[in-house]
Scaffold this active site. Structure first.
Site, PDB file in Angstrom:
ATOM      1  N   LYS A  48       0.542  -1.317  -0.032  1.00 19.55           N
ATOM      2  CA  LYS A  48       0.173  -0.194   0.117  1.00 19.55           C
ATOM      3  C   LYS A  48       1.143   1.166   0.083  1.00 19.55           C
ATOM      4  O   LYS A  48       2.072   1.277  -0.016  1.00 19.55           O
ATOM      5  CB  LYS A  48      -1.319   0.123   1.982  1.00 19.55           C
ATOM      6  CG  LYS A  48      -0.036   0.041   2.154  1.00 19.55           C
ATOM      7  CD  LYS A  48      -1.549   0.078   3.784  1.00 19.55           C
ATOM      8  CE  LYS A  48      -0.374   0.326   5.239  1.00 19.55           C
ATOM      9  NZ  LYS A  48      -1.352  -0.320   6.654  1.00 19.55           N
ATOM     10  N   TYR A 270      15.172  30.159   9.275  1.00 17.18           N
ATOM     11  CA  TYR A 270      14.231  30.347   9.567  1.00 17.18           C
ATOM     12  C   TYR A 270      14.116  30.455  10.630  1.00 17.18           C
ATOM     13  O   TYR A 270      14.731  29.711  11.770  1.00 17.18           O
ATOM     14  CB  TYR A 270      13.011  29.552   9.679  1.00 17.18           C
ATOM     15  CG  TYR A 270      12.360  30.337   7.743  1.00 17.18           C
ATOM     16  CD1 TYR A 270      12.017  31.609   7.674  1.00 17.18           C
ATOM     17  CD2 TYR A 270      12.406  29.573   6.738  1.00 17.18           C
ATOM     18  CE1 TYR A 270      11.746  31.903   5.860  1.00 17.18           C
ATOM     19  CE2 TYR A 270      12.233  29.131   5.513  1.00 17.18           C
ATOM     20  CZ  TYR A 270      11.333  30.469   4.884  1.00 17.18           C
ATOM     21  OH  TYR A 270      11.445  30.594   4.045  1.00 17.18           O
TER      22      TYR A 270
END
Length: 391
Positions: A48, A270
């Site tokens: 999956k 940042y």
């Protein structure tokens, strides 16, 4: 193995900011190990989420060549993709049926739904496909303690009685899911096994499946008829606090876009993370949009779930720490200790691989290997290795 579908090749290597190499030989070796541990049960494969982010097409083709004949996916569209690589396999879809219209996907791909509820049962009985003289083949998910998906024990008993009379459905497989198999001595494991065995006895003609990757290591009665190895196939350790027996499959590398000097007292990224020494930075063209999680940011960045030291990369024989905040497209590494001439623009820093085990990187990011692998984006240049050669 056939050649790789163009859609699986990823970004153009001349301009890609990173590289993902999938070792199909290691994948097959991991499957072979799990199949041996599963004996006398049959080992299926859970593929999956695009084979845990590594590409369902080439992964399934390699497993089919090794002899895998049963596959599990989460959604019907994933099943259709697997069918292209495994024309003769049994393909089970975990997440059930959302509407009568969904049944057409199952019919088109000869997919077998895992029925989880009364609604699923009704839809499949009314709209499912028949396999020759076999009406409405399906798997039944029975609830044994996970309380996620699955038929309650009471509803399972009622279904067994009703279906014995009508024969409207043909349960090929009865399955449930272990909640705590990665902790072998957890009492929940035995409790779930006993509940599961009682429910399986109601369907004597169906196979049974309980063990995921970790459950396979429980052995014995937990193996049932079919096992469902998933994350172990892709190189992650399935059992807590043990040495990893699996071979690494995915190698993720970030390309250096720039090298720059930052003097002591300067700041990076940042939030202006300070540097305390003259620092040589390698700015790499990979970030959280590529699955390298922001929570792995280093140098004391106060992000929830991040370990204090943050994640590291590996280059020139050494681990190098992430410094400052990981951003969407860029990650900074402190490469000062390698020396001023060790690296150049265009070189690669390993993020995940033989030197940076996926479980260690996931821990540094405050998550698990499942999330890290399935987050890998489409901006990587992709390579698949089979028979020792890139394909």
């Amino acid at each position: 193995m056939t050649s790789i579908d163009p859609q699986m090749r990823g970004a153009d290597p001349r301009v890609a900011g990173g590289r993902l190499t999938v070792d199909l030989d290691a994948l097959v070796a991991n499957y072979r190990q799990m199949a041996e541990r599963s004996t006398p049960a049959e080992a299926a494969a859970v593929v999956k989420a695009d084979a845990y982010g590594l590409g369902a097409g080439p992964v399934v083709a390699a497993l089919v060549a090794e002899g895998c004949r049963k596959f599990f996916v989460a959604l019907p569209e994933e099943g259709l993709a697997v069918r292209g690589a495994a024309p003769d396999a049994e393909i089970y879809v975990f997440n059930g049926l959302f509407s009568p219209e969904a049944a057409s996907f199952y019919r088109e791909g000869r997919l077998i739904p895992v029925l989880n509820s009364q609604t699923d049962l009704a839809i499949w009985e009314a709209h499912g496909w028949d396999d020759g003289d076999t009406p409405r083949p399906c798997a039944l998910h029975v609830e044994t303690g996970m309380n996620r998906l699955g038929l309650t024990p009471e509803r399972t008993r009622i279904l067994a009685q009703e279906n014995a009379l009508t024969g409207a459905l043909t349960p090929r497989l009865i399955l449930s899911h272990l909640a705590c198999a990665d902790t072998p001595d957890h009492p929940m494991n035995r409790k779930q096994l006993e509940s599961f065995q009682a429910l399986c006895a109601l369907f004597p003609d169906a196979e049974s499946s309980l063990a995921n990757s970790a459950g396979i290591f429980l052995g014995g009665e937990f193996l049932c008829d079919v096992t469902r190895p998933g994350v172990s196939l892709y190189g992650s350790n399935p059992v807590n606090n043990t040495e990893n027996p699996m071979q690494p499959v995915a190698t993720v590398q970030a390309r250096i876009a720039q090298l720059r000097q930052v003097p002591a007292g300067g700041t990076v990224s940042y939030g202006a993370t300070p540097v305390t020494r003259d620092t040589l930075l390698a700015v790499t063209a990979t970030g959280y949009a590529d699955g390298y999680h922001r929570s792995g940011s280093g140098a004391g960045v106060p992000l929830r779930n991040a370990v204090p030291q943050g994640a590291c990369g590996f280059v020139d024989g050494e681990r190098v720490p992430v410094i400052g905040r990981i951003t969407m497209d860029l990650t900074l590494f402190d490469v000062t200790d390698l020396g001023p001439d060790a690296l150049q623009v265009g070189d690669f820093i390993e993020l995940i691989g033989h030197n940076m085990p996926v479980d260690d990187v996931a821990m540094a990011c405050g998550t698990i290997s499942y999330e890290l692998l399935t987050s890998l984006g489409r901006r990587y240049e992709r390579h698949y290795v089979h028979g020792g050669d890139r394909i």
